[in-house]
Write an enzyme that holds these catalytic residues in place. Structure first.
Site, mmCIF file in Angstrom:
data_model
loop_
_atom_site.group_PDB
_atom_site.id
_atom_site.type_symbol
_atom_site.label_atom_id
_atom_site.label_comp_id
_atom_site.label_asym_id
_atom_site.label_seq_id
_atom_site.Cartn_x
_atom_site.Cartn_y
_atom_site.Cartn_z
ATOM 1 N N ASP A 79 5.016 -8.002 5.937
ATOM 2 C CA ASP A 79 3.763 -7.581 6.577
ATOM 3 C C ASP A 79 2.626 -7.832 5.575
ATOM 4 O O ASP A 79 2.078 -8.929 5.521
ATOM 5 C CB ASP A 79 3.905 -6.117 6.990
ATOM 6 C CG ASP A 79 2.697 -5.578 7.728
ATOM 7 O OD1 ASP A 79 1.857 -6.384 8.179
ATOM 8 O OD2 ASP A 79 2.571 -4.347 7.873
ATOM 9 N N PHE A 122 2.762 -3.851 16.115
ATOM 10 C CA PHE A 122 3.794 -2.973 15.559
ATOM 11 C C PHE A 122 5.064 -3.088 16.388
ATOM 12 O O PHE A 122 5.072 -2.791 17.574
ATOM 13 C CB PHE A 122 3.318 -1.522 15.487
ATOM 14 C CG PHE A 122 4.172 -0.710 14.560
ATOM 15 C CD1 PHE A 122 3.928 -0.723 13.191
ATOM 16 C CD2 PHE A 122 5.253 0.010 15.041
ATOM 17 C CE1 PHE A 122 4.754 -0.014 12.318
ATOM 18 C CE2 PHE A 122 6.075 0.720 14.177
ATOM 19 C CZ PHE A 122 5.818 0.711 12.815
ATOM 20 N N ASP A 131 13.506 -6.651 6.534
ATOM 21 C CA ASP A 131 13.270 -6.798 7.970
ATOM 22 C C ASP A 131 12.008 -7.610 8.259
ATOM 23 O O ASP A 131 12.017 -8.525 9.066
ATOM 24 C CB ASP A 131 13.199 -5.418 8.670
ATOM 25 C CG ASP A 131 12.230 -4.440 7.989
ATOM 26 O OD1 ASP A 131 11.583 -4.799 6.969
ATOM 27 O OD2 ASP A 131 12.113 -3.302 8.487
HETATM 28 P P1 IMP Z 1 4.850 -4.758 3.535
HETATM 29 O O1 IMP Z 1 5.131 -4.163 2.188
HETATM 30 O O2 IMP Z 1 3.484 -4.452 4.034
HETATM 31 O O3 IMP Z 1 5.190 -6.230 3.642
HETATM 32 O O4 IMP Z 1 5.697 -3.968 4.567
HETATM 33 C C1 IMP Z 1 7.026 -4.082 4.638
HETATM 34 C C2 IMP Z 1 7.611 -2.838 5.272
HETATM 35 O O5 IMP Z 1 6.716 -2.176 6.196
HETATM 36 C C3 IMP Z 1 8.770 -3.314 6.105
HETATM 37 O O6 IMP Z 1 9.951 -3.339 5.320
HETATM 38 C C4 IMP Z 1 8.805 -2.300 7.217
HETATM 39 O O7 IMP Z 1 9.598 -1.200 6.821
HETATM 40 C C5 IMP Z 1 7.386 -1.827 7.384
HETATM 41 N N1 IMP Z 1 6.721 -2.468 8.546
HETATM 42 C C6 IMP Z 1 5.719 -3.366 8.510
HETATM 43 N N2 IMP Z 1 5.363 -3.764 9.750
HETATM 44 C C7 IMP Z 1 6.184 -3.098 10.597
HETATM 45 C C8 IMP Z 1 6.319 -3.080 12.035
HETATM 46 O O8 IMP Z 1 5.642 -3.782 12.804
HETATM 47 N N3 IMP Z 1 7.278 -2.250 12.529
HETATM 48 C C9 IMP Z 1 8.080 -1.483 11.732
HETATM 49 N N4 IMP Z 1 7.991 -1.477 10.397
HETATM 50 C C10 IMP Z 1 7.042 -2.267 9.824
HETATM 51 MG MG MG Z 2 11.400 -1.374 5.548
#
Ligand code: IMP
Ligand code: MG
Length: 175
Positions: A96, A145, A93
């Site tokens: 981040d 978020f 999705d």
């Molecule tokens: P990362 O490992 O930090 O890149 O985060 C990825 C996961 O964090 C995504 O697959 C989402 O499930 C969750 N995530 C990060 N930012 C958001 C947001 O703004 N809304 C909802 N879920 C988020």
């Molecule tokens: Mg996720």
């Protein structure tokens, strides 16, 4: 809830994403893996727009996050399909911090995939904690978020057809 991307904008973005993936891979067979649960809605829309022969699988990645803060990552591969010798594209999705996709790339390479790439709906404009970048991203968004179109806050709001920015007043509608 404040709309960041409308249903129509999301549809156009996903069509554009599918087109770049089609252009890149051509007609060679591809194994696509949905990173559950956030990619659920995107995945269903995206795979129906791709033209090459597809094998479809899922992997569960969850960080022990409480709400909005990211925590330790847990990967469950029990539902994944064989990736040995395959060209693999992970679908998530949102990118981040990048830790989730970075870890999954490593795991799938370790299982003998021929190549590993990734496609995301959203990429947050922020400083990233890994060297990896998503190969395909439909939208870049501010570091806020967001929920809807698969993205959740504590497993709520995944079903919203648009992408919204979560505000404190929205939490009152949670069951
Ligand atoms: P990362 O490992 O930090 O890149 O985060 C990825 C996961 O964090 C995504 O697959 C989402 O499930 C969750 N995530 C990060 N930012 C958001 C947001 O703004 N809304 C909802 N879920 C988020
Ligand atoms: Mg996720």
């Amino acid at each position: 809830m404040k709309t960041l991307l409308s249903e129509q904008e999301l549809r156009i973005g996903v069509e554009r994403l599918a087109k770049s993936i089609d252009d890149f891979y051509g007609v060679s067979p591809l194994t696509v893996i949905a990173v559950m649960t956030g990619s659920l809605v995107l995945f269903a829309d995206l795979i129906r727009l791709l033209s090459m022969p597809l094998r479809v699988g899922v992997v569960q990645a969850s960080s022990y996050r409480e709400g909005m803060a990211s925590g330790e990552l847990h990967v469950d591969r029990r539902m994944m399909i064989d990736v040995f010798g395959r060209d693999v594209m992970l679908v998530d999705d949102i990118f981040d911090t990048g830790k989730t996709l970075d870890r999954l790339h490593d795991e799938i390479r370790g299982l003998g995939a021929n190549s590993v790439r990734s496609a995301v709906l959203l990429k947050k404009i922020r400083s990233v904690e890994v060297d990896l970048r998503p190969d395909f991203a439909a939208f870049e968004i501010p570091d806020e978020f967001v929920v809807g179109y698969g993205l959740d806050y504590r497993d709520h709001f995944r079903n919203l057809p648009f992408l919204g920015v979560l505000e404190p007043s929205d939490l009152e509608s949670m069951a």
